[in-house]
Design a protein around this motif. Structure first.
Motif, short mmCIF file in Angstrom:
data_model
loop_
_atom_site.label_atom_id
_atom_site.label_comp_id
_atom_site.label_asym_id
_atom_site.label_seq_id
_atom_site.Cartn_x
_atom_site.Cartn_y
_atom_site.Cartn_z
N PHE A 47 -28.58 -59.08 -70.40
CA PHE A 47 -29.82 -58.41 -70.01
C PHE A 47 -30.31 -57.58 -71.18
N LEU A 48 -31.60 -57.38 -71.26
CA LEU A 48 -32.17 -56.64 -72.38
C LEU A 48 -31.80 -55.17 -72.29
N PRO A 49 -31.48 -54.55 -73.42
CA PRO A 49 -31.03 -53.14 -73.41
C PRO A 49 -32.04 -52.19 -72.79
N HIS A 50 -33.33 -52.40 -73.06
CA HIS A 50 -34.32 -51.45 -72.52
C HIS A 50 -34.46 -51.60 -71.00
N ASP A 51 -34.19 -52.81 -70.48
CA ASP A 51 -34.20 -52.98 -69.02
C ASP A 51 -33.05 -52.21 -68.38
N LEU A 52 -31.86 -52.31 -68.99
CA LEU A 52 -30.70 -51.59 -68.47
C LEU A 52 -30.90 -50.08 -68.59
N ALA A 53 -31.54 -49.65 -69.69
CA ALA A 53 -31.80 -48.22 -69.87
C ALA A 53 -32.78 -47.72 -68.81
N PHE A 54 -33.77 -48.55 -68.48
CA PHE A 54 -34.75 -48.18 -67.46
C PHE A 54 -34.06 -48.03 -66.10
N LEU A 55 -33.14 -48.95 -65.81
CA LEU A 55 -32.41 -48.89 -64.53
C LEU A 55 -31.33 -47.82 -64.52
N GLY A 56 -30.83 -47.46 -65.71
CA GLY A 56 -29.71 -46.54 -65.78
C GLY A 56 -28.44 -47.15 -65.24
N MET A 57 -28.28 -48.47 -65.46
CA MET A 57 -27.13 -49.20 -64.95
C MET A 57 -26.48 -49.99 -66.07
N SER A 58 -25.22 -50.31 -65.89
CA SER A 58 -24.52 -51.19 -66.81
C SER A 58 -24.70 -52.64 -66.35
N PRO A 59 -24.49 -53.61 -67.24
CA PRO A 59 -24.59 -55.02 -66.82
C PRO A 59 -23.66 -55.34 -65.65
N GLN A 60 -22.46 -54.76 -65.65
CA GLN A 60 -21.51 -55.04 -64.58
C GLN A 60 -22.01 -54.49 -63.25
N GLU A 61 -22.59 -53.30 -63.27
CA GLU A 61 -23.12 -52.71 -62.04
C GLU A 61 -24.26 -53.57 -61.48
N LEU A 62 -25.08 -54.10 -62.38
CA LEU A 62 -26.20 -54.94 -61.95
C LEU A 62 -25.68 -56.24 -61.34
N ARG A 63 -24.63 -56.79 -61.93
CA ARG A 63 -24.09 -58.06 -61.44
C ARG A 63 -23.37 -57.92 -60.10
N GLU A 64 -23.00 -56.72 -59.73
CA GLU A 64 -22.29 -56.51 -58.47
C GLU A 64 -23.23 -56.41 -57.28
N ILE A 65 -24.51 -56.23 -57.51
CA ILE A 65 -25.47 -56.09 -56.41
C ILE A 65 -25.65 -57.44 -55.70
N ALA A 66 -25.57 -57.43 -54.39
CA ALA A 66 -25.77 -58.64 -53.57
C ALA A 66 -24.83 -59.76 -54.00
N ASP A 67 -23.60 -59.38 -54.32
CA ASP A 67 -22.59 -60.37 -54.74
C ASP A 67 -23.05 -61.19 -55.95
N GLY A 68 -23.78 -60.56 -56.83
CA GLY A 68 -24.23 -61.22 -58.05
C GLY A 68 -25.53 -61.99 -57.92
#
Length: 330
Positions: A47-68
């Motif tokens: 995922f793009l760094p600025h997208d993750l910064a906007f969300l304030g989440m790590s890639p792993q945290e994002l992948r855990e939502i709704a079972d990925g």
């Protein structure tokens, strides 16, 4: 002894800018590169760094939502957007190298129309509230190249120079011939892409999801909002951008087919456009397990119409010596 009268005294920048086509080709190749970069990110799961910064989440945290499945859904949008970028870039390259090089005014007006749609779609962020900084920087970098390219290329056009030339077909076609039927199918495909893109843009700045999306992820918008209030605006950005790309692609393809003379180069550009667009949009769904038939039915139908169109136009456009059904030039 050097002959001063035969020397080329142009500066490097002047030679590069020339009639503006090189800058338009640069725009085309930048779009193709952007599409390939989107494919790379999807294939590697980044995922793009600025997208993750906007969300304030790590890639792993994002992948855990709704079972990925949320991450897969975001990847599916970005792959489809990448296909649209490659399709537009391919058509831009053909327009700049062939009809615009020959001075056909319709090619210039098509660049202008398509550019307004494409660059203008960036402003859709006003409807969903997420200003993508990287997207903004790239847009601001390409826009001057595109505008200068248009200005420089305008002076090499043949008359008539009015936008009405977009309404004039290249040929008086026998619509009952194989080529005529194939051309009609390609025009229908382009219209459907343009309308589909408008619908996707509308969804992106309003409801964001269709029922099949929520069923695939097994979540509701309220649940996503509770998890992170910025998730839906980010997804809306992807949806609206994808819709803008598809709409721009449809409009560009329509006028390439309508105004362009049958040729091998045009047929190849249209083929690549369809393979990139439909291939990405359809192919990514089974890869992430999103196989709802109702959701994919418009894409399946569009792909069938497109394949029939390129097949029926092959002989006339690629092997003109074997066919005389293209019609007569207007």
């Amino acid at each position: 002894m050097v002959d001063a009268h035969n020397s080329d005294d142009r500066g490097l920048l002047q030679a590069f800018v020339a009639d503006g086509r090189s800058l338009l080709l640069l725009t085309a190749f930048a779009l193709i590169f952007g599409g390939l970069f989107a494919f790379f990110l999807a294939a590697t799961g980044h995922f793009l760094p600025h997208d993750l910064a906007f969300l304030g989440m790590s890639p792993q945290e994002l992948r855990e939502i709704a079972d990925g499945k949320l991450a897969h859904f975001m990847i599916h949008d970005r792959v489809a957007f990448g296909g649209a970028l490659i399709a537009i870039g391919t058509l831009y390259a053909w327009i700049a190298e062939f009809p615009l090089r020959a001075g056909h005014a319709w090619a210039w007006w098509l660049f202008l129309l398509s550019g307004i749609l494409g660059f203008g779609s960036f402003l859709l962020y006003l409807g969903y509230g997420y200003l993508d900084s990287w997207h903004g920087v790239v847009t601001l970098a390409l826009l001057p190249c595109f505008i200068i390219g248009l200005i420089r290329s305008y002076f090499a056009l043949r008359i008539p120079l009015t936008p009405k030339c977009l309404l004039v077909p290249a040929l008086a076609v026998n619509w009952r011939s194989p080529y005529g039927a194939g051309r009609a199918l390609l025009l229908v495909t382009a219209v459907c892409l343009a309308l589909g893109g408008l619908i996707i843009m509308g969804v992106g700045v309003s409801s964001v999801f269709v029922p099949q999306d929520l069923e695939f992820m097994a979540v509701t918008p309220d649940q996503l909002h509770q998890l992170n209030a910025r998730l839906v605006p980010l997804i809306a950005h992807d949806r609206a951008g994808f819709g803008g790309g598809v709409c721009c692609c449809g409009v560009t393809m329509f006028f390439c087919v309508w105004c362009g003379r049958p040729s091998r180069g045009l047929w190849q550009a249209i083929l690549i456009t369809g393979l990139a667009g439909f291939g990405a949009a359809i192919g990514v769904h089974p890869a992430i397990g999103y196989t709802d038939f109702v959701h994919l039915a418009p894409a399946y139908l569009g792909a069938v119409i497109f394949v029939a169109g390129v097949a029926l136009t092959f002989n006339t456009m690629v092997r003109p010596s074997t066919s005389d059904d293209a019609g007569r030039a207007i």
